[in-house]
Design a protein around this motif. Sequence first.
Motif, short mmCIF file in Angstrom:
data_model
loop_
_atom_site.label_atom_id
_atom_site.label_comp_id
_atom_site.label_asym_id
_atom_site.label_seq_id
_atom_site.Cartn_x
_atom_site.Cartn_y
_atom_site.Cartn_z
N ALA A 1 40.10 41.75 45.11
CA ALA A 1 41.38 41.57 45.82
C ALA A 1 42.50 41.23 44.85
CB ALA A 1 41.23 40.48 46.88
N GLY A 2 42.56 41.92 43.72
CA GLY A 2 43.57 41.57 42.73
C GLY A 2 43.45 40.11 42.34
N MET A 3 42.22 39.62 42.21
CA MET A 3 41.95 38.20 41.96
C MET A 3 41.93 37.93 40.46
SD MET A 3 38.65 36.03 43.26
CE MET A 3 38.59 34.25 43.22
N THR A 4 42.89 37.13 40.02
CA THR A 4 42.99 36.82 38.60
C THR A 4 41.85 35.91 38.17
OG1 THR A 4 45.39 37.01 38.73
CG2 THR A 4 44.49 35.87 36.82
N ILE A 5 41.25 36.23 37.03
CA ILE A 5 40.18 35.41 36.47
C ILE A 5 40.79 34.20 35.78
CG2 ILE A 5 38.24 35.36 34.88
CD1 ILE A 5 38.09 38.43 35.17
N THR A 6 40.41 33.01 36.23
CA THR A 6 40.89 31.78 35.60
C THR A 6 39.71 30.85 35.36
OG1 THR A 6 41.27 30.58 37.69
CG2 THR A 6 43.07 31.97 36.87
N ASP A 7 39.88 29.90 34.45
CA ASP A 7 38.82 28.92 34.17
C ASP A 7 38.50 28.09 35.41
OD1 ASP A 7 38.60 29.78 31.55
OD2 ASP A 7 39.96 28.24 30.75
#
Length: 252
Positions: free
Chosen positions: A95-101
Amino acid sequence: MKKFFALVLAILMVASLAACNGTSNTDGKTYVIYSDNAFAPFEYLDEASGEYVGLDMDIFAAIAEDQGFAYEMHNEGFDASMGAVQSGQADGMIAGMTITDERRESYDFAEGYFEDGQVLVVKNGSDIKDFDDLDGKTIACKTSTVGGEYAESIKDEYGFTINYYEGSNEMYQAVVTGADAACIEDFSVIGWAINSEDLPLTIVTEDPFNNSFYGFAVKKGTNPELIEMFNAGLANIKENGTYDELLAKYGY
């Protein structure tokens, strides 16, 4: 007996060819995948067909075909998708989900499939040219997004407050109507919206900021085979040219 061995050999050859083509045996399982419902060009409702389309939809379909697994897609919204994955209602989400820590603490991500950044957006004709002009004003952000997280991290420095909205369209309208002075949105998404929907909005930041990758996600510690298949399929569609064809379809 010769016929028996010939049959076994044929079966082994088919299995070998399937392996070479990147297909995977998932024992007939149909994976439940969730996605956003208004994040064009990555996922959006095609009014003519009544179906959800977009770059995320096409990339996932191409990977599933390459890897030979079945799935059903549910376009329920970004927050709903995150909740469905965490509750076990969904096997994964794209879903256009940004990868973050921070998100890695709750989700396992496949390799990033698209890089993007955020931009500051205002209504056409606005006097706002950058963040320095936002002192005492409100800006619009979408809930549970990296754009919202970034805004939270700088709001005290620039003296603005934040109003949150469930969807991108609601956020855009808040800026268009003047309810909020600006919004933060992903560059590729707002660029598409301005061009395709003729929105009276302007990007004022010269370059995207806070750049990172979108990723397919599953609940942490679950469905490792989905991550493996996504990565393998992504590599294959990049190698055979399908990935570039899909990007070009949406103007990238």
